[in-house]
Motif scaffolding. Sequence first.
Motif, PDB file in Angstrom:
ATOM      1  N   ASN A  37       1.462   4.302  -7.375  1.00 54.94           N
ATOM      2  CA  ASN A  37       1.807   3.722  -8.665  1.00 54.94           C
ATOM      3  C   ASN A  37       2.538   2.396  -8.466  1.00 54.94           C
ATOM      4  OD1 ASN A  37       3.954   3.598 -11.071  1.00 54.94           O
ATOM      5  ND2 ASN A  37       2.066   4.585 -11.777  1.00 54.94           N
ATOM      6  N   PHE A  38       3.445   2.353  -7.500  1.00 56.86           N
ATOM      7  CA  PHE A  38       4.168   1.133  -7.168  1.00 56.86           C
ATOM      8  C   PHE A  38       3.198   0.035  -6.736  1.00 56.86           C
ATOM      9  CE2 PHE A  38       6.127  -1.372  -3.692  1.00 56.86           C
ATOM     10  CZ  PHE A  38       7.086  -2.059  -4.424  1.00 56.86           C
ATOM     11  N   LEU A  39       2.213   0.383  -5.897  1.00 56.27           N
ATOM     12  CA  LEU A  39       1.252  -0.620  -5.435  1.00 56.27           C
ATOM     13  C   LEU A  39       0.368  -1.131  -6.574  1.00 56.27           C
ATOM     14  CD1 LEU A  39       0.336   0.907  -1.964  1.00 56.27           C
ATOM     15  CD2 LEU A  39       1.677  -1.167  -2.415  1.00 56.27           C
ATOM     16  N   GLN A  72       0.591 -15.044   1.175  1.00 57.06           N
ATOM     17  CA  GLN A  72       0.498 -14.602  -0.212  1.00 57.06           C
ATOM     18  C   GLN A  72      -0.059 -13.173  -0.259  1.00 57.06           C
ATOM     19  OE1 GLN A  72       1.636 -16.328  -2.878  1.00 57.06           O
ATOM     20  NE2 GLN A  72       1.186 -14.522  -4.080  1.00 57.06           N
ATOM     21  N   ILE A  73       0.473 -12.370  -1.130  1.00 62.25           N
ATOM     22  CA  ILE A  73      -0.012 -11.005  -1.322  1.00 62.25           C
ATOM     23  C   ILE A  73      -1.357 -11.083  -2.035  1.00 62.25           C
ATOM     24  CG2 ILE A  73       0.418  -8.835  -2.513  1.00 62.25           C
ATOM     25  CD1 ILE A  73       3.402  -9.430  -2.131  1.00 62.25           C
ATOM     26  N   THR A  74      -2.324 -10.337  -1.511  1.00 65.78           N
ATOM     27  CA  THR A  74      -3.660 -10.307  -2.091  1.00 65.78           C
ATOM     28  C   THR A  74      -4.044  -8.871  -2.413  1.00 65.78           C
ATOM     29  OG1 THR A  74      -4.738 -10.043   0.049  1.00 65.78           O
ATOM     30  CG2 THR A  74      -4.347 -12.314  -0.704  1.00 65.78           C
ATOM     31  N   ALA A  75      -5.134  -8.717  -3.159  1.00 67.39           N
ATOM     32  CA  ALA A  75      -5.633  -7.378  -3.459  1.00 67.39           C
ATOM     33  C   ALA A  75      -5.990  -6.644  -2.170  1.00 67.39           C
ATOM     34  CB  ALA A  75      -6.845  -7.467  -4.384  1.00 67.39           C
ATOM     35  N   SER A  76      -6.513  -7.364  -1.194  1.00 62.97           N
ATOM     36  CA  SER A  76      -6.880  -6.693   0.067  1.00 62.97           C
ATOM     37  C   SER A  76      -5.644  -6.282   0.868  1.00 62.97           C
ATOM     38  CB  SER A  76      -7.810  -7.566   0.904  1.00 62.97           C
ATOM     39  OG  SER A  76      -7.200  -8.774   1.240  1.00 62.97           O
ATOM     40  N   SER A  77      -4.565  -7.045   0.810  1.00 59.90           N
ATOM     41  CA  SER A  77      -3.350  -6.637   1.523  1.00 59.90           C
ATOM     42  C   SER A  77      -2.726  -5.403   0.851  1.00 59.90           C
ATOM     43  CB  SER A  77      -2.338  -7.781   1.618  1.00 59.90           C
ATOM     44  OG  SER A  77      -1.831  -8.155   0.357  1.00 59.90           O
ATOM     45  N   ILE A  78      -2.839  -5.324  -0.461  1.00 62.57           N
ATOM     46  CA  ILE A  78      -2.350  -4.143  -1.180  1.00 62.57           C
ATOM     47  C   ILE A  78      -3.215  -2.936  -0.844  1.00 62.57           C
ATOM     48  CG2 ILE A  78      -1.996  -3.143  -3.472  1.00 62.57           C
ATOM     49  CD1 ILE A  78      -1.319  -6.036  -4.414  1.00 62.57           C
ATOM     50  N   ASP A  79      -4.537  -3.132  -0.785  1.00 59.38           N
ATOM     51  CA  ASP A  79      -5.431  -2.040  -0.398  1.00 59.38           C
ATOM     52  C   ASP A  79      -5.158  -1.577   1.033  1.00 59.38           C
ATOM     53  OD1 ASP A  79      -6.727  -1.654  -2.796  1.00 59.38           O
ATOM     54  OD2 ASP A  79      -8.329  -3.099  -2.334  1.00 59.38           O
ATOM     55  N   ALA A  80      -4.790  -2.500   1.905  1.00 61.84           N
ATOM     56  CA  ALA A  80      -4.438  -2.121   3.280  1.00 61.84           C
ATOM     57  C   ALA A  80      -3.216  -1.201   3.279  1.00 61.84           C
ATOM     58  CB  ALA A  80      -4.178  -3.368   4.117  1.00 61.84           C
ATOM     59  N   ASP A  81      -2.259  -1.471   2.393  1.00 60.94           N
ATOM     60  CA  ASP A  81      -1.093  -0.590   2.278  1.00 60.94           C
ATOM     61  C   ASP A  81      -1.496   0.783   1.745  1.00 60.94           C
ATOM     62  OD1 ASP A  81       0.759  -2.348   3.343  1.00 60.94           O
ATOM     63  OD2 ASP A  81       1.257  -3.221   1.397  1.00 60.94           O
ATOM     64  N   MET A 134       6.477   4.292   4.441  1.00 62.04           N
ATOM     65  CA  MET A 134       7.143   4.053   3.165  1.00 62.04           C
ATOM     66  C   MET A 134       8.125   2.883   3.281  1.00 62.04           C
ATOM     67  SD  MET A 134       9.387   6.642   0.803  1.00 62.04           S
ATOM     68  CE  MET A 134      10.461   7.041   2.151  1.00 62.04           C
ATOM     69  N   GLY A 135       8.941   2.894   4.301  1.00 64.59           N
ATOM     70  CA  GLY A 135       9.932   1.833   4.475  1.00 64.59           C
ATOM     71  C   GLY A 135       9.299   0.476   4.677  1.00 64.59           C
ATOM     72  N   SER A 136       8.233   0.407   5.461  1.00 63.87           N
ATOM     73  CA  SER A 136       7.604  -0.893   5.708  1.00 63.87           C
ATOM     74  C   SER A 136       6.952  -1.441   4.445  1.00 63.87           C
ATOM     75  CB  SER A 136       6.592  -0.806   6.854  1.00 63.87           C
ATOM     76  OG  SER A 136       5.456  -0.076   6.470  1.00 63.87           O
ATOM     77  N   ILE A 137       6.315  -0.575   3.659  1.00 63.29           N
ATOM     78  CA  ILE A 137       5.690  -1.035   2.415  1.00 63.29           C
ATOM     79  C   ILE A 137       6.755  -1.553   1.454  1.00 63.29           C
ATOM     80  CG2 ILE A 137       4.496  -0.235   0.325  1.00 63.29           C
ATOM     81  CD1 ILE A 137       2.792   1.557   2.175  1.00 63.29           C
ATOM     82  N   LEU A 138       7.790  -0.767   1.234  1.00 67.05           N
ATOM     83  CA  LEU A 138       8.838  -1.183   0.299  1.00 67.05           C
ATOM     84  C   LEU A 138       9.560  -2.439   0.779  1.00 67.05           C
ATOM     85  CD1 LEU A 138      10.264   2.285  -0.726  1.00 67.05           C
ATOM     86  CD2 LEU A 138       8.734   0.815  -2.032  1.00 67.05           C
ATOM     87  N   ASN A 139       9.837  -2.512   2.070  1.00 65.80           N
ATOM     88  CA  ASN A 139      10.528  -3.695   2.599  1.00 65.80           C
ATOM     89  C   ASN A 139       9.672  -4.950   2.511  1.00 65.80           C
ATOM     90  OD1 ASN A 139      13.207  -3.317   3.239  1.00 65.80           O
ATOM     91  ND2 ASN A 139      12.741  -2.329   5.185  1.00 65.80           N
ATOM     92  N   ASP A 140       8.384  -4.827   2.779  1.00 65.66           N
ATOM     93  CA  ASP A 140       7.508  -6.001   2.698  1.00 65.66           C
ATOM     94  C   ASP A 140       7.559  -6.618   1.304  1.00 65.66           C
ATOM     95  OD1 ASP A 140       6.782  -5.672   5.321  1.00 65.66           O
ATOM     96  OD2 ASP A 140       4.786  -4.855   4.882  1.00 65.66           O
TER      97      ASP A 140
END
Length: 174
Positions: A37-39, A72-81, A134-140
């Motif tokens: 949901n956050f992503l 820059q954050i992209t849709a593909s970087s979010i999908d990678a997460d 979890m920590g790496s996603i939130l920290n990024d």
Amino acid sequence: MNLAPAFFQVTEDALFTAIVLWADKLFDEKGECGLFNFLTFIEYNRKWLSVAELQHRREYPDGHWMLDGRTQITASSIDADRQKIRKLEALKSFRLRRDKFHGHFDREYFFDRSRLAVEAPIKWSDLEEAGIVMGSILNDYSVDFDGVSYSGETLNIGDLEALLSHAGHKGPGP
């Protein structure tokens, strides 16, 4: 732990139940308040995480080291997460344990608890891996939003002793 083993056994069991329930909630792809949901929120609000927005929010001057080399954050970087989360091996174990024992009692698992260890094993390394993801996603995303990174260091006995001494406790013993 040696001074009050019964207390710490109950505390350990309660902590493990909390971990199972919250891990399932945080990593559930269909959950309403988890990482997926956050992503999705991030995906629809990427403009807030741009370098220009960070510079504006933090009042960084041009050329500030926090602005250099940012991607820059992209849709593909979010999908990678999202894929990082989906690859966690313990997700099935968290869900089975939640559904059959910790969140709801299933007779088969309640009376034969050894089944959980076989059908839904959770190793310490699984918990560490889930925490790291979890920590790496939130920290990024935190760094992209406001330039702040958080560390989840564990307490050591010296920290615990310092906390207890400030609370009026005089150390080990009754």
